[in-house]
Design a protein around this motif. Structure first.
Motif, PDB file in Angstrom:
ATOM      1  N   UNK A  54     -45.131 -14.387  20.322  1.00 36.63           N
ATOM      2  CA  UNK A  54     -44.835 -12.807  20.803  1.00 36.63           C
ATOM      3  C   UNK A  54     -44.416 -12.026  19.597  1.00 36.63           C
ATOM      4  N   UNK A  55     -45.118 -10.984  19.762  1.00 34.93           N
ATOM      5  CA  UNK A  55     -45.022  -9.899  18.521  1.00 34.93           C
ATOM      6  C   UNK A  55     -44.115  -8.715  18.906  1.00 34.93           C
ATOM      7  N   UNK A  56     -43.179  -8.291  18.457  1.00 38.26           N
ATOM      8  CA  UNK A  56     -42.215  -7.304  18.855  1.00 38.26           C
ATOM      9  C   UNK A  56     -42.407  -6.434  17.528  1.00 38.26           C
ATOM     10  N   UNK A  57     -42.828  -5.156  17.953  1.00 39.36           N
ATOM     11  CA  UNK A  57     -42.751  -3.937  16.987  1.00 39.36           C
ATOM     12  C   UNK A  57     -41.957  -3.089  17.235  1.00 39.36           C
ATOM     13  N   UNK A  58     -41.411  -2.465  16.407  1.00 37.04           N
ATOM     14  CA  UNK A  58     -40.511  -1.069  16.597  1.00 37.04           C
ATOM     15  C   UNK A  58     -40.923  -0.005  15.643  1.00 37.04           C
ATOM     16  N   UNK A  59     -41.289   1.029  16.172  1.00 32.22           N
ATOM     17  CA  UNK A  59     -41.604   2.105  15.707  1.00 32.22           C
ATOM     18  C   UNK A  59     -40.890   3.525  15.734  1.00 32.22           C
ATOM     19  N   UNK A  60     -39.992   3.788  14.644  1.00 30.06           N
ATOM     20  CA  UNK A  60     -38.963   4.771  14.695  1.00 30.06           C
ATOM     21  C   UNK A  60     -39.302   5.811  13.962  1.00 30.06           C
ATOM     22  N   UNK A  61     -39.530   7.058  14.310  1.00 24.85           N
ATOM     23  CA  UNK A  61     -39.867   8.341  13.723  1.00 24.85           C
ATOM     24  C   UNK A  61     -38.955   9.459  13.970  1.00 24.85           C
ATOM     25  N   UNK A  62     -38.303  10.384  12.929  1.00 28.90           N
ATOM     26  CA  UNK A  62     -37.551  11.115  13.174  1.00 28.90           C
ATOM     27  C   UNK A  62     -38.531  12.381  12.356  1.00 28.90           C
ATOM     28  N   UNK A  63     -38.557  13.646  13.064  1.00 33.87           N
ATOM     29  CA  UNK A  63     -38.856  14.999  12.365  1.00 33.87           C
ATOM     30  C   UNK A  63     -37.800  15.985  12.400  1.00 33.87           C
ATOM     31  N   UNK A  64     -37.324  16.459  11.403  1.00 35.95           N
ATOM     32  CA  UNK A  64     -36.712  17.704  11.416  1.00 35.95           C
ATOM     33  C   UNK A  64     -37.107  18.820  10.532  1.00 35.95           C
ATOM     34  N   UNK A  65     -37.172  19.964  11.017  1.00 32.25           N
ATOM     35  CA  UNK A  65     -37.765  20.915  10.264  1.00 32.25           C
ATOM     36  C   UNK A  65     -36.670  22.216  10.486  1.00 32.25           C
TER      37      UNK A  65
END
Length: 613
Positions: A196-207
């Protein structure tokens, strides 16, 4: 010595020698005739234990001794292109077989005055050499090599790791000329093979954007003077003279004008901040050595390069969260991952406008790599911290460069953008669930559709499963209290944790509010009593017969020359701050209010200090 005695002795020795010679001749005649010596360079043929067929390797030379009583008179071969047979020069009763091409042939031995003897000969690659190579290269594997139809090899058995199984497959392919289609791989790998492959993709964009601009327009009787550097005013002359129509831009957030002087100004002073967060946690389960693919999203239509009579073609691009992974479990419980997570979203600001329409752009975060880690370990396979600053300024020469005054003849824009991205991966060796471990409530099955009362009067879009009783005889019963799992969650909120709050059994919420059982009693609609700030003490009279506490009897000064003992004050005790007091009531303990009469609060009494003798 006497001559007669000497002659007798000679005859006796001669007889003994004759007997010994005859005995030696008889012994030599009884010994078997030794066969001629074998050639040590030629091995014996291998006979299949099940079919009795002779196994001859391709290009190899083997000896076969059928134990014939006499030398064969003739040898018949059904297919001489498969096997070549000749007599052994060292032993005329044995045969030498040479494999030419893979196949099956029949060899018949013809004997004089005896029936013919037939043998099946199978010519195949040297699988014994392949077995020895596998044993020496992968000693922990238990693999059986079985020939198939034609130039096909069947591998069966067990290997301890996928890399051992790959080595066995490569050795087999090299034996048959490198063709993978002629190998049937039935080798099984021991241990847990589901990953079982668990992937976490977290992204934050501030402008953050700061912009300032000022335009004005002055329309006099004999002149006009304006500044439109920022593009906030669009004057349109009507022709024939100075009359002009002023069209302000929507970017001007502050507009003003002076009618008598025909002055109009537009100011842009904006500070814009934006925040975008993205969190995706895709999970996929696959078998070791098998690729897996995961996609949660859809397809976006964009204008394609092909065009025709009806306009340009349309093609579809995948958007959403996508995951491609190939795991391989090694023998030391390490997992090798070739992984490619991807997040793709539609971004209209990156699109283009054409004569046929507007086609959108896409924002994409993607990483492709290969890592090695153990089960349960986490690796950060990708990360990004990006800061972008863009600033621009436009001004009128000389006038725009003046301090303070140049603000009316210039435009300034300052844009800051910050992007943070983290991609983590965690593989785990897993097994299937037992039938008792499967959750009984799956998504969309843990709630029910509301009835007309709940939908139109209460505005409930989905209700917990189970029968609901809206009115329990005392008050309204909320829908969430009918869920059988309400007692499994911690109690929160003022009804549970606030002053006077009531919690269910074990500290859970339970069916509180309308009827919450506590200690065998039922509390109906518990009321939260706010705390009363500290103030003057409230005195409550006690019955004289039940008082057991000391009584304050301050002395009072004599008045009017009258003697006698001072009059005692009423017997008092401090009560609960803010509690009502009923004079003359002896029902209940001290400090508890009595219900029938209206409450009376006794003001505080100052007790003077008694004089000392």
């Amino acid at each position: 010595m006497h001559p007669i005695t000497c002659a007798r002795r000679l005859r006796l020795w001669g007889g003994l020698l004759l007997v010994a010679g005859l005995a030696g001749t008889a012994t030599y005649a009884k010994q078997p005739v030794q066969p001629p010596d074998k050639d040590p360079m030629i091995g014996d043929v291998r006979v299949d234990a099940k079919t009795g067929a002779l196994i001859v390797p391709v290009g190899g030379l083997v000896r076969f001794d059928p134990r014939l009583p006499d030398a064969p008179s003739d040898i018949l071969i059904s297919r001489e292109d498969v096997v070549h047979v000749r007599l052994d020069p060292n032993n005329p009763r044995a045969l030498l077989l040479t494999g030419r091409t893979p196949g099956l042939s029949r060899v018949s031995i013809v004997l004089k005055d005896r029936p013919r003897i037939d043998y099946d000969v199978i010519v195949q690659p040297d699988y014994e050499l392949l077995r020895n190579l596998i044993r020496r290269t992968v000693p922990t594997a238990n693999v059986e090599v079985t020939p198939g139809v034609g130039n096909v090899i069947i591998l069966s058995g067990y290997a301890t790791s996928p890399q051992d199984a790959d080595i066995i497959l490569r050795l087999t392919q090299s034996q048959i000329g490198g063709s993978a289609n002629n190998v049937i791989n039935a080798v099984q790998v021991g241990g847990v093979q589901q990953v079982q492959i668990d992937v976490v993709i977290a992204s934050v964009d501030r402008d953050k954007t700061r912009s300032r601009g000022f335009d004005f327009f002055l329309n006099g009787r004999s002149f006009q003077f304006n500044s439109i550097v920022s593009g906030l005013i669009g004057p349109q002359p009507l022709g024939g003279g100075f009359p002009t129509v002023i069209t302000p831009s929507p970017a001007a957030n502050l507009q003003f004008g002076i009618v008598p002087t025909q002055f109009f100004g537009a100011l842009q002073a904006l500070k814009t901040e934006g925040l975008a967060k993205y969190l995706a946690e895709p999970r996929v389960v696959t078998q070791t050595g098998r690729p897996a693919f995961f996609l949660a999203g859809g397809r976006q239509a964009v204008l394609g390069p092909a065009s025709g009579i009806n306009g340009p073609g349309v093609q579809f691009e995948q958007v959403g969260t996508q995951l491609e992974v190939l795991p391989i479990v090694y023998g030391n419980n390490q997992i090798w991952l070739e992984i490619n997570p991807q997040v793709r979203t539609v971004n209209q600001s990156l699109g283009i406008a054409t004569t046929f329409g507007t086609t959108p752009g896409f924002s994409e975060q993607q990483v492709r790599c290969a890592v090695m880690l153990e089960s349960g370990q986490t690796f950060v396979i990708g990360g990004l911290i990006q800061n972008t600053v863009a600033a621009s300024s436009a001004r009128v020469p000389v006038l725009g460069e003046l301090p303070f005054v140049g603000t009316a003849f210039s435009r300034v824009t300052y844009d800051e953008r910050e992007t943070e991205l983290v991609i983590m991966v965690t593989p785990r060796l897993v097994g299937p669930l037992d039938c008792n471990q499967v959750p009984k409530r799956l998504p969309s099955r843990e709630t029910r559709s509301p009835d007309d009362y709940e939908l139109f009067l209460e505005g409930i879009l989905e209700a917990p499963r189970g029968q609901r009783k809206v009115w329990n005889g005392r008050c309204y019963n909320a829908a969430y209290k009918c869920d059988p799992t309400i007692g499994a969650y911690p109690c929160v909120g003022p009804l549970c944790t606030g002053p006077g709050g009531v919690a269910g059994p074990g500290g859970n919420c339970g069916p509180q509010g309308c009827a919450a059982p506590v200690g065998g009693r039922v509390i109906v609609n518990p009321v939260i009593v706010p705390a009363v700030p500290a103030g003057p003490a409230v005195l409550t009279p006690l019955p004289p017969t039940t008082s057991t506490l000391p009584v304050l009897e301050p002395a009072t000064p004599p008045s009017g020359g009258s003697g006698g003992a001072p009059a005692p004050l009423p017997t008092t005790l401090p009560a609960v701050p803010g509690a009502p007091v009923t004079p003359g009531s002896d029902a209940g303990p001290v400090g508890l209010p009595a219900s029938p009469p209206p409450p009376v609060v006794i003001p505080p009494v100052e007790v003077p200090e008694a004089p000392r003798n």
